[in-house]
Design an enzyme around this catalytic site. Structure first.
Site, mmCIF file in Angstrom:
data_model
loop_
_atom_site.group_PDB
_atom_site.id
_atom_site.type_symbol
_atom_site.label_atom_id
_atom_site.label_comp_id
_atom_site.label_asym_id
_atom_site.label_seq_id
_atom_site.Cartn_x
_atom_site.Cartn_y
_atom_site.Cartn_z
ATOM 1 C CG ASP A 33 -2.143 0.826 1.100
ATOM 2 O OD1 ASP A 33 -3.244 0.276 1.258
ATOM 3 O OD2 ASP A 33 -2.021 2.039 0.822
ATOM 4 C CB SER A 81 -14.098 8.482 -6.362
ATOM 5 O OG SER A 81 -14.882 9.604 -6.690
ATOM 6 C CB SER A 121 -21.388 -2.839 -9.794
ATOM 7 O OG SER A 121 -21.303 -1.648 -9.032
ATOM 8 C CE1 TYR A 144 -12.787 3.129 -9.345
ATOM 9 C CE2 TYR A 144 -15.099 2.657 -9.762
ATOM 10 C CZ TYR A 144 -13.921 2.404 -9.075
ATOM 11 O OH TYR A 144 -13.904 1.412 -8.123
ATOM 12 C CG ASN A 173 -22.396 1.378 -4.599
ATOM 13 O OD1 ASN A 173 -22.655 0.863 -5.689
ATOM 14 N ND2 ASN A 173 -22.106 2.646 -4.464
ATOM 15 C CB VAL A 174 -17.810 -2.499 -0.491
ATOM 16 C CG1 VAL A 174 -17.459 -3.241 0.786
ATOM 17 C CG2 VAL A 174 -17.787 -3.441 -1.694
ATOM 18 N NE ARG A 212 -24.669 3.733 -6.987
ATOM 19 C CZ ARG A 212 -25.289 4.339 -7.992
ATOM 20 N NH1 ARG A 212 -26.462 3.901 -8.417
ATOM 21 N NH2 ARG A 212 -24.731 5.374 -8.587
ATOM 22 C CG ASP A 275 -23.850 9.631 -9.781
ATOM 23 O OD1 ASP A 275 -22.794 9.041 -9.455
ATOM 24 O OD2 ASP A 275 -24.443 10.437 -9.045
HETATM 25 C C1 UD1 Z 1 -19.155 3.378 -7.880
HETATM 26 C C2 UD1 Z 1 -19.431 1.939 -8.259
HETATM 27 C C3 UD1 Z 1 -18.921 1.012 -7.191
HETATM 28 C C4 UD1 Z 1 -17.480 1.325 -6.839
HETATM 29 C C5 UD1 Z 1 -17.396 2.784 -6.415
HETATM 30 C C6 UD1 Z 1 -15.960 3.177 -6.074
HETATM 31 C C7 UD1 Z 1 -21.565 2.172 -9.514
HETATM 32 C C8 UD1 Z 1 -22.946 1.669 -9.650
HETATM 33 N N1 UD1 Z 1 -20.864 1.695 -8.469
HETATM 34 O O1 UD1 Z 1 -19.933 3.690 -6.789
HETATM 35 O O2 UD1 Z 1 -18.991 -0.328 -7.648
HETATM 36 O O3 UD1 Z 1 -17.042 0.494 -5.817
HETATM 37 O O4 UD1 Z 1 -17.827 3.573 -7.504
HETATM 38 O O5 UD1 Z 1 -15.873 4.530 -5.771
HETATM 39 O O6 UD1 Z 1 -21.077 2.949 -10.294
HETATM 40 N N2 UD1 Z 1 -23.900 10.649 -3.431
HETATM 41 C C9 UD1 Z 1 -24.735 11.544 -2.776
HETATM 42 N N3 UD1 Z 1 -24.188 12.319 -1.797
HETATM 43 C C10 UD1 Z 1 -22.880 12.254 -1.435
HETATM 44 C C11 UD1 Z 1 -22.051 11.336 -2.121
HETATM 45 C C12 UD1 Z 1 -22.589 10.538 -3.114
HETATM 46 O O7 UD1 Z 1 -25.928 11.644 -3.067
HETATM 47 O O8 UD1 Z 1 -22.464 12.991 -0.545
HETATM 48 C C13 UD1 Z 1 -24.488 9.804 -4.478
HETATM 49 C C14 UD1 Z 1 -23.683 9.718 -5.758
HETATM 50 O O9 UD1 Z 1 -23.930 10.809 -6.584
HETATM 51 C C15 UD1 Z 1 -24.188 8.375 -6.302
HETATM 52 C C16 UD1 Z 1 -24.446 7.556 -5.042
HETATM 53 O O10 UD1 Z 1 -24.557 8.488 -3.976
HETATM 54 O O11 UD1 Z 1 -25.394 8.563 -6.993
HETATM 55 C C17 UD1 Z 1 -23.334 6.582 -4.709
HETATM 56 O O12 UD1 Z 1 -22.098 7.274 -4.818
HETATM 57 P P1 UD1 Z 1 -20.718 6.654 -4.324
HETATM 58 O O13 UD1 Z 1 -20.834 6.217 -2.917
HETATM 59 O O14 UD1 Z 1 -19.651 7.632 -4.694
HETATM 60 O O15 UD1 Z 1 -20.561 5.328 -5.155
HETATM 61 P P2 UD1 Z 1 -20.852 4.966 -6.712
HETATM 62 O O16 UD1 Z 1 -20.373 6.049 -7.594
HETATM 63 O O17 UD1 Z 1 -22.239 4.484 -6.841
#
Ligand code: UD1
Length: 313
Positions: A33, A81, A121, A144, A173-174, A212, A275
């Site tokens: 790391d 991200s 995903s 990404y 989304n772990v 998610r 997104d």
């Molecule tokens: C994506 C991938 C996931 C990967 C991750 C790594 C998809 C479906 N999934 O996650 O497999 O492990 O990247 O980073 O693409 N959001 C808010 N408010 C916030 C932050 C985020 O509403 O303060 C929203 C985002 O706009 C998004 C959702 O929450 O719509 C999830 O965001 P995030 O947790 O960043 O993960 P993904 O982009 O879904």
């Protein structure tokens, strides 16, 4: 007993995996790391059983050296991200594609027998139907997503061209303890949980209907441990590592308010570029070929994680 190496082993998922390997009797685990987003504190309780290499996976020689004597590599190191890959695409390209190439090259040269890769995903993009199944066409919507998908292709050709066993597990989304809430690019649940504990509103990007398949980290760890042991016939391909459920951002925030007994309306912002609208895993193949068996409901995982943030933040 095999000797294991975890790239990104000081990160949120990698450190959980390292703990899982030790709990299963690994004895010692090699961690690679460079601490850009990982933290040595994530390894505090297990430091005595970890051979830690402060190594960047873009450095072939150092990565190759760390792999000496290793049988199985879990490749978790990445710059995650979706929005970060849009705002600052060069580092994520370099680590997620060139770094992954180096990990495979080093693994082959070091005589590693198997590499298990943290795929994403996000590769699916917006599909017409849910849940998302591995046979669907991919449609990455962000750098990404494209980078993570490229890693899958590299895994697969390292199996076909160089006889290195590989498996790609698409994470959905772990979330869980030690996910770092310290950046605007942090996973949404880590931001929501720290917001509810601070009694402040989160910002939801979009209308909150974005959904998610949130997957608790211990279920992902268990899946990786199984992937290390499956027969060679299961290698060379990609599996969904999700939970199989689907929760909207509005539902997630509502549940956190209920658990904490508070009422805090969220703020809303514009949908973020890149997104994906909805995400949900078809886990049939992971269950059948890898023995995937997720145990944690969304609420159980949320409660356990919330408790962790309350005590450790
Ligand atoms: C994506 C991938 C996931 C990967 C991750 C790594 C998809 C479906 N999934 O996650 O497999 O492990 O990247 O980073 O693409 N959001 C808010 N408010 C916030 C932050 C985020 O509403 O303060 C929203 C985002 O706009 C998004 C959702 O929450 O719509 C999830 O965001 P995030 O947790 O960043 O993960 P993904 O982009 O879904």
């Amino acid at each position: 007993m095999s000797r294991f190496l975890v790239t990104g082993g000081a990160g949120f998922i990698g450190s959980a995996l390292t703990r899982g390997l030790l709990a299963q009797g690994a004895g010692r685990v090699v961690v690679v790391d460079n601490l850009t987003s990982g933290h040595e504190r994530n390894l505090d309780e297990i430091r005595g059983n970890v051979d830690f290499h402060n190594t960047d996976i873009r450095d072939y020689d150092a990565t190759r050296a760390a792999m000496t004597g290793v049988d199985i590599v879990f490749h978790e190191a990445a710059i995650p991200s979706v929005p970060r890959s849009i705002n600052d695409p060069i580092p994520s390209h370099d680590v997620n594609i060139n770094g992954t190439f180096n990990v495979l090259r080093a693994a082959k040269d070091a005589g590693v027998s198997r590499v298990i890769y943290a795929a994403s995903s996000s590769a699916y993009g917006d599909s017409l139907t849910l849940p998302k199944v591995e046979t669907m066409p991919t449609n990455p919507k962000s750098p990404y997503a494209a980078q993570k998908l490229m890693g899958e292709y590299y895994m697969s050709v390292w199996t076909s061209c160089f006889a290195l066993e590989t498996l790609s597990i698409r994470y959905f989304n772990v979330f869980g303890p030690r996910q770092d809430p310290g950046s605007e690019y942090s996973g949404v649940l880590s931001l929501f949980m720290t917001a509810v504990l601070d009694r402040r509103p989160p910002t939801i990007f979009g209308d909150g209907g974005t959904s998610r398949d949130f997957t608790y980290v211990e279920d992902v760890v268990a899946l990786n441990l199984k992937a290390a042991q499956v027969p060679s016939s299961a290698c060379g391909r990609t599996y969904n590592g999700g939970n199989g459920g689907r929760v909207t951002l509005n539902e997630a925030w509502a549940l956190l308010q209920k658990i904490e007994g508070v009422s805090i309306p969220s703020n809303f912002g514009p949908e973020r570029a890149g997104d994906v609208r909805d995400s949900q895993a078809d886990t049939t193949d992971a269950c059948k070929y890898l023995g995937h068996d997720p145990h944690f409901t969304f609420e159980q995982g949320m409660r356990a994680t919330l408790d962790w943030y309350r005590e450790n933040r």
